[in-house]
Design a protein around this motif. Structure first.
Motif, PDB file in Angstrom:
ATOM      1  N   LEU A  32      -4.958   6.940  -4.450  1.00  0.00           N
ATOM      2  CA  LEU A  32      -4.029   6.750  -3.339  1.00  0.00           C
ATOM      3  C   LEU A  32      -3.285   8.033  -2.969  1.00  0.00           C
ATOM      4  O   LEU A  32      -2.096   8.016  -2.673  1.00  0.00           O
ATOM      5  N   ARG A  69      -7.339   2.476   1.748  1.00  0.00           N
ATOM      6  CA  ARG A  69      -7.583   2.281   0.313  1.00  0.00           C
ATOM      7  C   ARG A  69      -8.911   2.908  -0.098  1.00  0.00           C
ATOM      8  O   ARG A  69      -8.999   3.607  -1.110  1.00  0.00           O
ATOM      9  N   LEU A 118       0.843  -1.190   0.000  1.00  0.00           N
ATOM     10  CA  LEU A 118       0.000   0.000   0.000  1.00  0.00           C
ATOM     11  C   LEU A 118       0.885   1.250   0.000  1.00  0.00           C
ATOM     12  O   LEU A 118       1.379   1.662   1.046  1.00  0.00           O
TER      13      LEU A 118
END
Length: 296
Positions: free
Chosen positions: A234, A227, A164
């Protein structure tokens, strides 16, 4: 607790991040070309000699690392916009190719969380008075903004269930500098003390501690929530107050009792303020006021 690697940790913005991570109980390593002096940080921080050359972004740099924060940036001293000086090729190679290479190495090493310190410069020139949120179409008008935007997009493309990477579009970071360093308004305050003319200016600002709190949120927050909150790109805006130089110096004069003249107020009607609703929905709560603690 996490082990976090922070590039540029001894820089102006990076030090706030390192201190926030230490305060939260995380262990920290930082990279750079020169090791900071002993006592620069409030606790133990490992140092790894490294630079932004893409070829030097090795997977082994991230051995044992859980989280990665990329705050390093190559530029002419004191300048970000225009920071390429007379060498735009090196500026682009180190800040774009080098950044992308570092995130790729982090992903290959199994790092799960990564944060890229981006900039409001990605928005560039916008219609007067338009408030900037993350859906505003970027149109950078400097190489600095172009490089930050290109890095954001390349890094976001690496995201998957195990990795992420999030970009924080920060602006106007202020607050106390590290030992032996000068804060961002030191020269402005000196000019005020000398009672010299100061041109009007208005800009968006965020305290370094609040910026660092947002970084911690990206590293520690629920991955699914992050998310969803940053979908689909993002990225999060990171700003707090719209500050007129008149008001900044009025507070400085009040605290110090200088009695110095103040600049005229700037025309803020055309300024593009930043909307940080997306970040605040995740629980980020900046101070919402000017804080000169440690600067005067």
């Amino acid at each position: 607790m996490m082990h976090v690697l922070v590039t540029g940790g001894s820089g102006y913005a990076g030090r706030f991040i390192v201190e926030a991570l230490l305060a939260a109980g995380h262990s920290v390593a930082t990279t750079g070309r020169t090791e900071p002096d002993a006592g620069f940080f409030s606790g133990p921080v490992d140092f790894i000699g490294a630079d932004l050359e893409p070829a030097n972004a090795k997977r082994t740099l991230f051995n044992g690392v859980d989280g990665f924060v990329h705050a390093a940036f190559h530029h002419v001293p004191g300048r970000f916009r225009g920071g390429e000086g007379d060498d735009p090729e090196t500026f682009r190679r180190l800040n774009l190719d080098g950044s992308v290479a570092l995130f790729a190495a982090a992903k290959q090493a199994g790092v799960s969380r990564a944060v890229f310190l981006s900039s409001r410069a990605v928005y560039g020139a916008q219609p007067p008075g338009v408030v900037l949120d993350e859906t505003t179409a970027p149109q950078p008008d400097t190489l600095y903004g172009e490089v930050k935007l290109a890095a954001e997009r390349a890094i976001a493309a690496m995201a998957d269930d195990g990795f992420l990477p999030i970009a924080l579009r920060a602006t106007g970071i202020y607050g106390p500098a590290g030992p032996g360093r000068r804060h961002k308004w030191a020269e402005l305050f000196a000019t005020c003390e000398a009672r010299e003319d100061i041109p009007p200016r208005v800009g968006t600002e965020v305290h370094g501690d609040d910026m660092a709190a947002a970084v911690r949120l990206m590293l520690e927050g629920d991955a699914d929530g992050l998310r969803a909150g940053s979908s689909p790109d993002l990225v999060f805006n990171l700003s707090d107050i719209l500050l007129d130089r008149h008001d900044l110096l009025a507070e400085y004069v009040r605290i110090t009792g200088l009695g110095a003249p103040l600049p005229q107020r700037a025309d803020a009607s055309a300024f593009n303020a930043m909307d940080c609703t997306r970040l605040k929905r995740l629980g980020w709560t900046p101070r919402g006021r000017l804080d000169l603690g440690g600067l005067v």
